[in-house]
Scaffold this motif. Structure first.
Motif, PDB file in Angstrom:
ATOM      1  N   VAL A 149       0.723  -1.381   0.169  1.00  0.00           N
ATOM      2  CA  VAL A 149      -0.072  -0.013   0.020  1.00  0.00           C
ATOM      3  C   VAL A 149       0.812   1.002  -0.113  1.00  0.00           C
ATOM      4  O   VAL A 149       1.979   1.076   0.337  1.00  0.00           O
ATOM      5  N   TYR A 150       0.107   2.301  -0.574  1.00  0.00           N
ATOM      6  CA  TYR A 150       1.072   3.688  -0.647  1.00  0.00           C
ATOM      7  C   TYR A 150       0.336   4.811   0.265  1.00  0.00           C
ATOM      8  O   TYR A 150      -0.599   5.379  -0.148  1.00  0.00           O
ATOM      9  N   ASP A 180      -8.092   3.379  10.684  1.00  0.00           N
ATOM     10  CA  ASP A 180      -9.555   3.314   9.704  1.00  0.00           C
ATOM     11  C   ASP A 180      -9.011   3.494   8.353  1.00  0.00           C
ATOM     12  O   ASP A 180      -9.552   3.181   7.371  1.00  0.00           O
ATOM     13  N   GLU A 181      -8.135   4.900   8.173  1.00  0.00           N
ATOM     14  CA  GLU A 181      -7.337   5.061   7.028  1.00  0.00           C
ATOM     15  C   GLU A 181      -6.652   3.961   6.504  1.00  0.00           C
ATOM     16  O   GLU A 181      -6.707   3.868   5.240  1.00  0.00           O
ATOM     17  N   TYR A 182      -5.964   3.241   7.090  1.00  0.00           N
ATOM     18  CA  TYR A 182      -5.120   2.242   6.397  1.00  0.00           C
ATOM     19  C   TYR A 182      -5.873   1.267   5.976  1.00  0.00           C
ATOM     20  O   TYR A 182      -5.878   0.573   4.953  1.00  0.00           O
ATOM     21  N   GLU A 183      -6.930   0.889   6.766  1.00  0.00           N
ATOM     22  CA  GLU A 183      -8.261  -0.013   6.453  1.00  0.00           C
ATOM     23  C   GLU A 183      -8.683   0.069   5.197  1.00  0.00           C
ATOM     24  O   GLU A 183      -8.783  -0.513   4.246  1.00  0.00           O
ATOM     25  N   GLY A 184      -9.087   1.532   4.707  1.00  0.00           N
ATOM     26  CA  GLY A 184      -9.419   1.840   3.478  1.00  0.00           C
ATOM     27  C   GLY A 184      -8.387   1.816   2.260  1.00  0.00           C
ATOM     28  O   GLY A 184      -8.668   1.411   1.126  1.00  0.00           O
ATOM     29  N   LEU A 185      -7.251   1.998   2.589  1.00  0.00           N
ATOM     30  CA  LEU A 185      -5.940   1.682   1.579  1.00  0.00           C
ATOM     31  C   LEU A 185      -6.010   0.139   1.031  1.00  0.00           C
ATOM     32  O   LEU A 185      -5.803  -0.189   0.009  1.00  0.00           O
ATOM     33  N   TYR A 186      -5.960  -0.759   2.301  1.00  0.00           N
ATOM     34  CA  TYR A 186      -5.956  -2.221   2.239  1.00  0.00           C
ATOM     35  C   TYR A 186      -7.127  -2.455   1.231  1.00  0.00           C
ATOM     36  O   TYR A 186      -7.123  -3.469   0.081  1.00  0.00           O
ATOM     37  N   ARG A 187      -8.316  -2.135   1.603  1.00  0.00           N
ATOM     38  CA  ARG A 187      -9.522  -2.235   0.991  1.00  0.00           C
ATOM     39  C   ARG A 187      -9.540  -2.122  -0.705  1.00  0.00           C
ATOM     40  O   ARG A 187      -9.903  -2.944  -1.442  1.00  0.00           O
ATOM     41  N   TYR A 244      -0.110  -3.230   9.588  1.00  0.00           N
ATOM     42  CA  TYR A 244       0.610  -4.212   9.065  1.00  0.00           C
ATOM     43  C   TYR A 244       0.580  -5.552   9.561  1.00  0.00           C
ATOM     44  O   TYR A 244       0.702  -6.745   8.938  1.00  0.00           O
ATOM     45  N   TRP A 245       0.850  -5.631  10.875  1.00  0.00           N
ATOM     46  CA  TRP A 245       0.562  -6.814  11.668  1.00  0.00           C
ATOM     47  C   TRP A 245      -0.811  -7.538  11.311  1.00  0.00           C
ATOM     48  O   TRP A 245      -0.759  -8.902  11.289  1.00  0.00           O
ATOM     49  N   VAL A 246      -1.852  -6.955  11.421  1.00  0.00           N
ATOM     50  CA  VAL A 246      -2.795  -7.461  11.054  1.00  0.00           C
ATOM     51  C   VAL A 246      -3.266  -8.105   9.685  1.00  0.00           C
ATOM     52  O   VAL A 246      -3.445  -9.031   9.437  1.00  0.00           O
ATOM     53  N   TYR A 247      -2.929  -7.057   8.874  1.00  0.00           N
ATOM     54  CA  TYR A 247      -3.047  -7.238   7.241  1.00  0.00           C
ATOM     55  C   TYR A 247      -2.088  -8.395   6.794  1.00  0.00           C
ATOM     56  O   TYR A 247      -2.167  -9.024   5.827  1.00  0.00           O
ATOM     57  N   GLN A 248      -0.902  -8.213   7.114  1.00  0.00           N
ATOM     58  CA  GLN A 248       0.037  -9.035   6.455  1.00  0.00           C
ATOM     59  C   GLN A 248       0.941  -9.942   7.468  1.00  0.00           C
ATOM     60  O   GLN A 248       1.309 -10.896   7.022  1.00  0.00           O
ATOM     61  N   HIS A 249       1.631  -9.373   8.462  1.00  0.00           N
ATOM     62  CA  HIS A 249       2.381 -10.290   9.429  1.00  0.00           C
ATOM     63  C   HIS A 249       1.954 -11.353   9.836  1.00  0.00           C
ATOM     64  O   HIS A 249       2.539 -12.346   9.489  1.00  0.00           O
ATOM     65  N   ILE A 250       0.849 -11.613  10.559  1.00  0.00           N
ATOM     66  CA  ILE A 250       0.297 -12.739  11.183  1.00  0.00           C
ATOM     67  C   ILE A 250       0.426 -13.788  10.079  1.00  0.00           C
ATOM     68  O   ILE A 250       0.538 -15.139  10.591  1.00  0.00           O
TER      69      ILE A 250
END
Length: 542
Positions: A149-150, A180-187, A244-250
């Protein structure tokens, strides 16, 4: 009201009899895959689950569905894509491997002029081709080597959405700051239909790079000191590392690693909002204590007789203590242990790093020269630091001690014996051009060593930089910069390297193909019709 699947499923770590499937939902729920289930955990108003799938048969294909509270939510009704499957590894496939890799994937913007400039998404095109490919020919793993994500280079739509949320000047209007803003980026980034499908069916390993947090993240101690003065930076670190921990690392971790991971177990045991724990986790990951970081994001995947070790070359940096290291000593010892662990059973060793180990030689020497100057006091040191930040001189050669330590580790792995790895390959991205370079260490080594770079998957390099990238691969210029580096105080390097292909510009996806002790890398680019064409093929064992 039924619970909705917001994002996913994303197939993550897959072993011989286990798999992990990640999902995001819009409310608390029980998520089930192939008879195995997990309860969602909550971060602020968002809900996630990593479903551990067990009891699978090695060397087999398992078509799967996702159920939320007993209702099938994946595949979507009337989906045009093939069923999502889990393909386990096992003894029958131990000598074969196909790994697809790349980095720097900017999302589609919806603005025709910008999307034309970005060109066709190579991963999108790969997913489209995969829909017509027999399952037994699909890759064994997808490696996303940074800039998923950027967070600092927003699409026009994301910028408009963000500007409407800012009520004070404490937070900038053009950079994400909250979870919440990062959540929008990943989505937005993972929600594209082709991408959503390919992530659901290829085991996917991920690591971040700077744009996942901010351009030039952790360039130097002065950079960290300056950015920490910004009133919104701690919020950004909490949101960036927490997401990052939630979306990628685990999802990078095996079931055994998750079972012993204290942070993951605390999240599972929490009946409410896990955000306070993620804030503490992010601080622990960001701060340096006794010359090391408090959380490891590097990880290892065993892939039959091949081994992937993914190195965190962004957050693991040690800068504040006055030293300049790409990895802290404890993390480097971990890397050395993973490389040397029963190395005689490994045919192909893959080391993933978002940043290339081997840059074009002239550019690598310039980064080393700059580091030596930046370590000096006075005006010269300040000028060198300014150049370091302005010109992005912060790759492995700009951390010379770490560069030499990694080089020694790779040479040691290559010198293991005739029964050791046939190849050692460092897989990287970041630099917005692709290439395959071969490293040559003094003496006779049966093992072939390569730096393989695939970047970008979906981005672009400004036209003025293309001749610069071509120039810094010049052997004549490399001889000049090497003499300059020696005069500046650089030691002789333990190896030389030469470009076997490239520099290749444009959106690219690469495949590392292994058969026994033979290996090759193939670089492919999109045609105007959306198909992929092979541009460069390099044997890694000739």
């Amino acid at each position: 009201m039924s619970v909705t699947l917001v994002l996913g499923p994303v197939l993550r770590h897959v072993g011989e009899s286990t798999a992990a499937v990640w999902v995001q939902t819009d409310a608390p729920a029980e998520v089930e895959v192939l008879g195995c289930s997990a309860r969602t955990f909550q971060v602020q108003e968002h809900h996630y689950a990593l479903v551990p799938v067990t009891g699978l048969t090695p060397d087999s294909v398992h078509e799967y569905q996702v159920r939320i509270d007993g209702e099938i939510v994946w595949p979507e009704p009337d989906s045009e894509f093939p069923p999502s499957v889990i393909r386990t590894r096992g003894p029958a496939g131990a000598h074969r491997l196909k790994v697809v890799f790349g980095s720097c994937r900017y999302p589609k913007t919806g603005v025709q002029k910008l999307d034309d400039k970005l060109g066709l998404d190579a991963l999108d095109c790969y997913a489209e081709r995969l829909t017509a490919t027999p399952v037994d020919e699909w890759p064994d793993a997808l490696l996303l080597l940074g800039d998923q994500v950027y967070a600092d280079e927003l699409t026009p739509e994301a910028r408009r959405n963000l500007s409407g949320r800012r009520q004070t000047k404490r937070r900038p209007p053009d950079e994400v700051v909250t979870f919440d803003e990062y959540e929008g980026l990943y989505r937005h980034t993972w929600g594209d239909p082709e991408i959503r499908w390919i992530l659901s069916t290829l085991p996917t390993a991920m690591i971040f790079d700077d744009h996942d947090i901010r351009d030039d993240w952790n360039t130097s101690a002065p950079w960290r000191a300056e950015v920490n003065e910004k009133p919104w930076w701690r919020d950004r670190i909490h949101a960036g590392l927490g997401s990052y921990w939630v979306y990628q690392h685990i999802g990078n971790l095996s079931p055994e690693e998750l079972a012993s991971d204290e942070d993951y177990q605390k999240v599972l045991a929490n009946d409410g909002d896990c955000w306070p724990h993620l804030v503490e986790l992010a601080d622990r990951a960001d701060y340096e204590v006794d010359g090391d970081k408090g959380l490891r994001f590097s990880f290892r995947w065993d892939l039959g007789r091949s081994r992937l070790i993914m190195v965190d070359s962004r957050n693991a940096r040690i800068l504040d203590s006055g030293e300049r290291k790409m990895l802290g000593d404890r993390e480097f010892r971990w890397l050395e242990d993973q490389v040397n662990d029963d190395l005689g059973t490994v045919d192909h060793l893959l080391i993933g790093s978002s940043l290339p180990w081997l840059l074009p030689p002239a550019l690598g020497d310039v980064q080393t020269i700059n580091e030596i100057a930046a370590d000096r006091d006075g005006l010269r040191g300040k000028l060198a630091e300014t150049i370091r930040q302005t010109a992005d001189l912060e790759h492995w050669p700009a951390f010379l001690k770490s560069f030499l330590r990694l080089s020694a580790l790779i040479e040691s792995a290559a010198d293991h014996s005739s029964t050791g790895p046939a190849t050692v390959s460092v897989l990287s991205g970041d630099v917005h051009h692709s290439y395959a370079a071969r490293a040559d260490f003094p003496g006779k080594h049966a093992t072939r060593v390569h730096q393989l770079v695939c970047s970008p998957v979906h981005n672009y390099v400004p036209a003025p930089l293309k001749p610069v990238f071509r120039l810094v691969w010049s052997p004549r210029l490399a001889r000049v910069t090497r003499r300059w580096a020696r005069r500046a105080g650089s030691p002789d390097l333990p190896m030389s390297w030469r470009n076997l292909s490239g520099p290749l510009f444009g959106n690219t996806i690469a495949s590392l193909n292994v058969s026994g002790r033979d290996a090759e890398v193939v670089f492919e680019q999109p045609r105007d019709d959306g198909s992929l064409t092979s541009v460069i093929t390099v044997s890694l064992t000739d």
